[in-house]
Design an enzyme around this catalytic site. Sequence first.
Site, PDB file in Angstrom:
ATOM      1  N   ASP A  83       0.873  -1.168   0.000  1.00 46.01           N
ATOM      2  CA  ASP A  83       0.000   0.000   0.000  1.00 46.01           C
ATOM      3  C   ASP A  83       0.918   1.228   0.000  1.00 46.01           C
ATOM      4  OD1 ASP A  83      -3.173   0.642   1.626  1.00 46.01           O
ATOM      5  OD2 ASP A  83      -2.064   1.772   0.133  1.00 46.01           O
TER       6      ASP A  83
HETATM    7  C1  GLC Z   1      -4.133   4.410  -0.215  1.00 44.11           C
HETATM    8  C2  GLC Z   1      -5.069   3.269   0.140  1.00 44.11           C
HETATM    9  C3  GLC Z   1      -5.145   2.199  -0.910  1.00 44.11           C
HETATM   10  C4  GLC Z   1      -4.945   2.805  -2.279  1.00 44.11           C
HETATM   11  C5  GLC Z   1      -3.527   3.327  -2.339  1.00 44.11           C
HETATM   12  C6  GLC Z   1      -3.233   4.005  -3.683  1.00 44.11           C
HETATM   13  O1  GLC Z   1      -3.433   4.838   0.911  1.00 44.11           O
HETATM   14  O2  GLC Z   1      -4.854   2.626   1.386  1.00 44.11           O
HETATM   15  O3  GLC Z   1      -6.432   1.574  -0.777  1.00 44.11           O
HETATM   16  O4  GLC Z   1      -5.145   1.823  -3.276  1.00 44.11           O
HETATM   17  O5  GLC Z   1      -3.244   4.220  -1.280  1.00 44.11           O
HETATM   18  O6  GLC Z   1      -4.003   5.167  -3.801  1.00 44.11           O
END
Ligand code: GLC
Length: 737
Positions: A296
């Site tokens: 993430d």
């Molecule tokens: C965010 C979220 C995740 C998302 C990623 C990219 O922090 O936790 O769900 O896909 O970053 O935006």
Amino acid sequence: MYLKSKFLNEEALSKIEQLISEMTFDEKVGQLHQISLSSVGAFEIDEETLKQMCENGQLTKQEYEENLSKSRLRKIGEDGVRLGKIGSYLGIADPKQIDHFQKIAVEQSRLHIPLLIGCDIVHGFNTVFPIPLAESCTFDDEMFEKSASVAANEARAAGINWFFAPMLDVARDARWGRIAESMGQDTYLAKNYAKAKVVGFQGDDLSNESKVAACAKHFVAYGACESGRDYNTVDLSYEKLHDVYMPPFESAVNAGVASIMTAFNDINGVPMTANKELLKDYLREKLKFDGVIVTDASSMKQLVDHGYCEDGKTAAEYSMHSTVDIDMVSNLYRDCLKELVDENKVSICEINDAVRRILKLKFALGLFENPYSNMDRLKEVSCADEHIEFEKQVALHSTVLLKNDGILPIKKEKYSKITLIGALGADIQQNYGCWAWYGKDELAVSLKSALEKDGVDYCRCYGVYDIDEAQMASALDDSELIIAVMGEHKDMNGEAHSYADITLSEPQKRAFEMLVQSKKPFVCVLYNGRPLCIPEMNEHANAIVEGWALGTKMGDALSDILFGRFNPCGKLTVNFPNKSGECPTYYNHMSTGRPAKNDNAPWTSKFDDSHVLPLYSFGHGLSYTEFEYSDLTVSTGESSADITVKVKNSGCCDGFEIVQLYVHDCFASRVRPVKELKGYKKVFIESGHQKVVSFKLDYDELAFHNSKLEKIVEKGKFEVFVGGSSINNIQSEFELK
Ligand code: GLC
């Protein structure tokens, strides 16, 4: 092959090996490196031009500095791609920008490897669908799949080839803002949702011009964050992990999901991004997941903040050993892998394995054939009439009628003046909810503009954060019926928006008080992304419609329901607590040794200052007609039980009913929930007619994990409940011998 694609064949596999043999170390690491250019993707002014614009007064000094950093960031992106040091992007959705960077990758880099372009298309691209928590209330696997397919069709045409979706976190705590992004609190529904979304996004050939790679997230148990506080620690037994939170991911893997995203949280002290036991040993080796694992956002770097890794280099090392393939915007693989390999802490084989999995995905997507957007197709599919019409259908089926004393559907002729009040109902941005940026506002319909067609006036009166009492008083005086929109601004849920108090905001409480004092009939429409504590609303409002955030055609869907052009059929996939302090509250709870049969049962498991039952239970949702259940039968076979029930529409109008099947394992070697959803069917029944609804209950669905984490089904007595909600049902039982 794990990934389904006409371009992933033996020839492609040998090309991949050939590429890996030709790649420099930096080019290999480049494939593992993902950056986000979402803020500057569209920026095209180079540094020299900016300087001239500042010198001739076209830009202020501050504007020059702001734009300079954007320009430099963009140039870093271009140079990185050209040198083969970036393998994927996060968050660019503009076809022009996507093609700009793909062109550099394909035409100017040494090995011409195209980019993965990932985006958070969680509930629709240009056609914005209801937020997942709303869509889950349709209990409709076909709708889950089709809305995913529409989103993939539109976004792939724009050049996006990878979704950071579906979000598969079972969510039991309404304080957690990301419950809005979830499919609710039930594992059985979540398993079906997972499969439907992966099939909808990916289809049976990833290279299809209307399909994208899906990404099951957030692996795993992010929804169990303590106290519903986002990013908080998760502490739970592995039995519960495998009973409640893991199944949707297993379902996604079995459906061939192309990628999985590691969650921010730790589990029992081991952060997921470096959780070798769950990523490598379980996901890869036990579940045979051979897709791409992506972290993430910055979760690799956060291993240091967790206090798990002393520094970024250790974080990169542990992530690599956990078989994490792509580092989302931490820059740690880019900065640390060379040293780690030189110090023999990471092997080149591990890096090659990661590169191989990424290249397989790029081949499977057909990116080596055509990585670009298709503007002609985008014009044809973006918000196509059939997409918009389908979106409205999903919105209608997602809406839940929580309370109705008979005032709905509104009989226009009864009222000389009907007024809509509340700022949320006039703001189309609220239609979209969290995680939706690409809607076409010109097609979005607010409740205000939809109700105008029904002759309903509008007076703002209050917002989430303010109230004009004088305006409210005169609107109440003038009107014979009020439709009051209340709830949350869309930025009050979603990521990083947990709330300890999930009651209405103060200005809305004051507005509600004035509504009650006016003694005028009123209907409340909720705009929200989580269950809210609304006991006063339940007591005083004539009706309550749960509107969530229903997407592009939210206004039209709600007005159709308010005026009876559609008979509501949505059912809740979460409990609504009476008070915030009850969180987490979920229907599939354990009995405990002192189950509270009612609010006054002494020395039992309950709150003295609240109620045993939630305000509304999982599966709750009213209709404008009545459905009666009878003649529940259970016949047990070798490997499954056949269950039938008669459902009669004894009310005044036709309608859909979501028939729900729950099971309770009465006695087991580990205590089991008082009931668990094990089947649901949506049936349309005309007024006065009756249907027989049948379920096949595989005994495998009765399984749970023992202390050795073996999935077991135990003999004994099982109760069966069938009805229109988790608390209104008829019951029977059977003995598993
Ligand atoms: C965010 C979220 C995740 C998302 C990623 C990219 O922090 O936790 O769900 O896909 O970053 O935006």
